[in-house]
Motif scaffolding. Structure first.
Motif, PDB file in Angstrom:
ATOM      1  N   GLN A 260       0.815  -1.207   0.000  1.00  0.00           N
ATOM      2  CA  GLN A 260       0.000   0.000   0.000  1.00  0.00           C
ATOM      3  C   GLN A 260       0.859   1.272   0.000  1.00  0.00           C
ATOM      4  O   GLN A 260       0.377   2.348  -0.371  1.00  0.00           O
ATOM      5  N   LEU A 261       2.097   1.143   0.417  1.00  0.00           N
ATOM      6  CA  LEU A 261       3.001   2.294   0.504  1.00  0.00           C
ATOM      7  C   LEU A 261       4.062   2.269  -0.592  1.00  0.00           C
ATOM      8  O   LEU A 261       5.085   2.951  -0.489  1.00  0.00           O
TER       9      LEU A 261
ATOM     10  N   ILE B 210       2.634   7.705  -4.138  1.00  0.00           N
ATOM     11  CA  ILE B 210       1.799   7.846  -2.948  1.00  0.00           C
ATOM     12  C   ILE B 210       1.774   9.292  -2.475  1.00  0.00           C
ATOM     13  O   ILE B 210       2.620  10.104  -2.864  1.00  0.00           O
ATOM     14  N   GLU B 211       0.804   9.607  -1.635  1.00  0.00           N
ATOM     15  CA  GLU B 211       0.749  10.892  -0.947  1.00  0.00           C
ATOM     16  C   GLU B 211       1.253  10.671   0.474  1.00  0.00           C
ATOM     17  O   GLU B 211       0.739   9.809   1.183  1.00  0.00           O
TER      18      GLU B 211
ATOM     19  N   ALA C 120       0.365  16.929   2.875  1.00  0.00           N
ATOM     20  CA  ALA C 120       0.816  15.743   2.141  1.00  0.00           C
ATOM     21  C   ALA C 120       1.523  16.181   0.862  1.00  0.00           C
ATOM     22  O   ALA C 120       1.198  17.219   0.272  1.00  0.00           O
ATOM     23  N   ARG C 121       2.490  15.376   0.458  1.00  0.00           N
ATOM     24  CA  ARG C 121       3.197  15.649  -0.789  1.00  0.00           C
ATOM     25  C   ARG C 121       3.280  14.359  -1.595  1.00  0.00           C
ATOM     26  O   ARG C 121       3.277  13.257  -1.029  1.00  0.00           O
ATOM     27  N   SER C 122       3.369  14.501  -2.898  1.00  0.00           N
ATOM     28  CA  SER C 122       3.464  13.331  -3.775  1.00  0.00           C
ATOM     29  C   SER C 122       4.911  12.849  -3.828  1.00  0.00           C
ATOM     30  O   SER C 122       5.820  13.638  -4.109  1.00  0.00           O
ATOM     31  N   VAL C 123       5.123  11.569  -3.541  1.00  0.00           N
ATOM     32  CA  VAL C 123       6.445  10.956  -3.633  1.00  0.00           C
ATOM     33  C   VAL C 123       6.295   9.609  -4.343  1.00  0.00           C
ATOM     34  O   VAL C 123       5.198   9.077  -4.476  1.00  0.00           O
ATOM     35  N   THR C 124       7.422   9.078  -4.787  1.00  0.00           N
ATOM     36  CA  THR C 124       7.419   7.779  -5.456  1.00  0.00           C
ATOM     37  C   THR C 124       8.327   6.819  -4.705  1.00  0.00           C
ATOM     38  O   THR C 124       9.510   7.108  -4.487  1.00  0.00           O
TER      39      THR C 124
ATOM     40  N   SER D  35      13.405  11.789  -4.305  1.00  0.00           N
ATOM     41  CA  SER D  35      13.831  12.802  -3.348  1.00  0.00           C
ATOM     42  C   SER D  35      12.616  13.355  -2.626  1.00  0.00           C
ATOM     43  O   SER D  35      11.547  13.528  -3.207  1.00  0.00           O
ATOM     44  N   GLY D  36      12.774  13.636  -1.330  1.00  0.00           N
ATOM     45  CA  GLY D  36      11.676  14.179  -0.547  1.00  0.00           C
ATOM     46  C   GLY D  36      10.850  13.142   0.183  1.00  0.00           C
ATOM     47  O   GLY D  36       9.932  13.488   0.923  1.00  0.00           O
TER      48      GLY D  36
END
Length: 295
Positions: free
Chosen positions: A109-110, A114-115, A145-149, A175-176
């Motif tokens: 799920q992670l 993801i946000e 929340a931020r968008s990351v991969t 990154s992030g």
């Protein structure tokens, strides 16, 4: 004047700023910076820019990262890692009931796009002040929340303890991404809470911690040349001496955009020196950043 990027293996218990300060002393210059903070608890790869090569840090900060970490399920902390105070413990029977399939489903799920809400105790600035400074001052901090991969979130080992489950994991991410937040969110999703107990950064882009020097071995260490660093970060093209001069004087190189497959590339002159970073402007190439000529 030494200019380049030093790969340093940060030890546990010191800050990234401490490593920068040690580098300043070792190389006798104030112009030193790093491409991405590691928490004091974390170890691993820091990219340290020295003198003119600090201009390259902008192009290194956004590179993907690889981490090795240990997550403890069954306990939550106020910092989402082992440096914080425990804020909750799950019932032992709930932790004991956690099966591998449930853990792997939570990890899945992670994984992907993801946000993620960063940990409140982070270096993110809120109205000009670091979030961790606001938390330490007793303020309630809620970050957006931020968008990351997360391209890989792999469980490598599982240890079942009295009242807790420890997972050794490997993570490839953009990154992030906050690995502490992954630990927190995995525990929350499983209903038992979780936090990070170990974190090691092993890769930044094409740079590997296996090639790094220790923070105690900075004296006499040899930084990577700016041209080599830039080529690894964004790719490179060769330019003639005349083209290098034009770029340094702010002129565009007409009709050469096709040489750069992505947005940016490092321009390297016939001597092997880094002229700077070029970017596409229509069919032309334009300098986005020029290196000092003596760097």
């Amino acid at each position: 004047m030494t200019s380049g990027v030093l790969l340093v293996d940060k030890p546990q218990g010191v800050t990234s700023h401490d490593v920068v300060a040690r580098t300043r002393r070792a190389f006798g210059t104030r112009k030193v910076g790093h491409a991405g903070t590691l928490d004091p608890m974390a170890t691993g790869l820091l990219l340290i820019g020295i003198d003119g090569a600090t201009r390259l840090l902008t192009y290194l900060v956004g590179l993907g990262k690889t981490y090795e970490a240990t997550i403890r399920l069954g306990e939550s902390t106020d910092s989402d890692d082992a440096d914080g105070e425990i804020t909750g413990r799950a019932a032992p029977d709930a932790v004991a009931a956690l099966g591998d399939d449930a853990i792997d489903a939570g990890i899945a799920q992670l994984t992907g796009d993801i946000e993620q809400v960063p940990s409140a105790v982070s270096a993110i600035k809120v109205d000009g002040r670091r979030a961790y400074d606001r938390v330490r001052a007793g303020e309630q901090v809620e970050l957006k929340a931020r968008s990351v991969t997360v391209s890989r979130f792999e469980r490598l080992a599982t240890r079942r303890l009295d009242g807790a489950v420890e997972l050794d994991v490997a993570v490839d991410c953009s990154s992030g991404t906050y690995i502490r937040a992954l630990a927190r969110d995995l525990g929350a999703g499983l209903g038992v809470g979780g936090h990070l107990t170990r974190l090691r950064r092993t890769r930044v882009g094409e740079f590997d911690v296996a090639d790094a020097v220790s923070a105690d071995g900075l004296d006499g260490a040899e930084p990577m040349a700016p041209a080599d660093v830039a080529a690894r970060a964004v790719g490179s093209i060769e330019v003639t001496a005349e083209q290098a001069r034009d770029l340094r004087h702010g002129k565009r190189l007409e009709g050469l955009a096709h040489l750069v497959p992505e947005t940016n590339a490092a321009a390297v002159d016939p001597s092997g020196a880094l002229v700077g970073i070029v970017e596409k402007r229509g069919s032309a190439l334009k300098s986005a950043m020029n290196m000092p000529e003596n760097a």
